[in-house]
Design a protein around this motif. Structure first.
Motif, short mmCIF file in Angstrom:
data_model
loop_
_atom_site.label_atom_id
_atom_site.label_comp_id
_atom_site.label_asym_id
_atom_site.label_seq_id
_atom_site.Cartn_x
_atom_site.Cartn_y
_atom_site.Cartn_z
N TYR A 197 0.83 -1.21 0.00
CA TYR A 197 0.00 0.00 0.00
C TYR A 197 0.86 1.26 0.00
O TYR A 197 0.65 2.17 -0.81
CB TYR A 197 -0.92 -0.03 1.22
CG TYR A 197 -1.65 1.26 1.49
CD1 TYR A 197 -2.65 1.70 0.65
CD2 TYR A 197 -1.35 2.02 2.63
CE1 TYR A 197 -3.33 2.88 0.91
CE2 TYR A 197 -2.03 3.19 2.90
CZ TYR A 197 -3.01 3.62 2.04
OH TYR A 197 -3.69 4.78 2.31
N HIS B 154 -7.69 3.02 2.43
CA HIS B 154 -6.73 2.13 1.79
C HIS B 154 -7.18 1.85 0.35
O HIS B 154 -6.39 1.95 -0.59
CB HIS B 154 -6.63 0.80 2.56
CG HIS B 154 -5.39 0.66 3.38
ND1 HIS B 154 -5.14 1.45 4.46
CD2 HIS B 154 -4.33 -0.19 3.28
CE1 HIS B 154 -3.97 1.09 4.99
NE2 HIS B 154 -3.46 0.11 4.28
N VAL C 242 -4.80 -4.71 -2.64
CA VAL C 242 -5.04 -3.86 -1.46
C VAL C 242 -6.50 -3.91 -1.07
O VAL C 242 -6.85 -4.07 0.12
CB VAL C 242 -4.60 -2.41 -1.73
CG1 VAL C 242 -5.12 -1.48 -0.63
CG2 VAL C 242 -3.08 -2.31 -1.81
#
Length: 289
Positions: free
Chosen positions: A117, A200, A232
């Motif tokens: 990430y 995220h 992710v």
């Protein structure tokens, strides 16, 4: 422990960025960057400063967001607790997803959630800075700014607990059970009541959308960005942190942020405005003298 985790994070992400520069950016772009870096910094400086201000405000404001949300719900009636409705819609999908867990998948998605990430957010800044055309870089930074700004507003007005908080007896905290040291890192930014939307996912999707738009420039990076962006999004659910609805909302937030960034960067430039103001001031001074 926090210092140790941060040091490891910086080391791993730095290595990933260096390797990616060699694979995707290329020597000729690096040569051009050596001679043009000043003008590129100047063009991107205003939106970079704005993003830094938003990040600083966000880090302070998110400490108070849970309290503001509850005050808004109880006293003002302007906040919504969506935990129940989200659970009613999704049921135990996250429980089913975790039933597929294996040690290998847990290791992969944990790595993606932490290291992949951060890399996904950092590398495009480097890659777009290596381009003579600064518009992709400015759009990226503007989209980041919009993500954090709109996300904070949603966190204030929407109260939502994640699956591992809603169903602690059914949903495992796979990340922290397997790698407890990461709690020292994630607790700096995560709040139990702030899962809608998934930032995220929104930031990862933002990078993916922009990678697709610049696929003619960085075709290989486009493929990697898509794979990482999807990973992710899945990791947030697999690890029991977010609901599917949080992920979908994050993708919508990313799309809105990218489109607004494209519109704003195309029609209004902070650097051009600053240059205009500086030129006006210089003109007034020259006239007065």
């Amino acid at each position: 422990m926090l210092v140790q985790v941060l040091t490891q994070l910086v080391a791993v992400v730095t290595l990933m960025v260096i390797v990616s520069i060699a694979l995707f950016v290329g020597r000729y772009r690096l040569r051009e960057t050596r001679t043009e870096w000043r003008s590129r910094i100047r063009a991107a400086a205003p939106i970079t400063v704005l993003l830094a201000v938003v990040l600083l405000f966000n880090s302070v404001a998110r400490q108070a967001v849970p309290h503001l949300s509850w005050i808004g719900e109880v006293w003002l009636g302007v906040a919504w607790n969506l935990t129940g409705p989200i659970y009613d819609i999704e049921g135990q999908f996250i429980v089913w997803l975790q039933s597929l867990a294996t040690p290998w998948l847990t290791a992969y998605f944990s790595f993606i959630y932490i290291y992949g990430y951060i890399f996904l957010l950092v590398f495009p800044v480097v890659a777009y800075f290596a381009l003579s055309n600064t518009r992709p870089l400015r759009e990226l930074l503007a989209a980041y700014t919009l993500n954090y700004t709109l996300g904070l507003v949603l966190y204030i007005f929407v109260i939502a607990y994640g699956p591992r908080n809603m169903m602690p007896e059914l949903v495992e905290a796979l990340l922290y059970d397997t790698y407890p040291q990461y709690q020292h890192l994630t607790r700096q930014v995560n709040r139990n009541t702030n899962v809608f939307p998934s930032l995220h996912t929104s930031l990862a999707a933002t990078v993916t959308f922009l990678a697709y738009r610049t696929r003619d420039v960085y075709p290989k990076w486009n493929v990697v960005a898509i794979l990482l962006g999807v990973s992710v999004a899945i990791s947030t659910m697999y690890l029991g942190i977010h609901w599917v609805i949080d992920v979908v909302a994050g993708i919508v937030l990313a799309y809105v942020s990218v489109e607004l960034a494209h519109l704003l960067v195309g029609r209004w430039s902070l650097s051009d405005w600053i240059d205009g103001r500086v030129s006006s001031i210089r003109g007034l001074r020259n006239r007065d003298s």
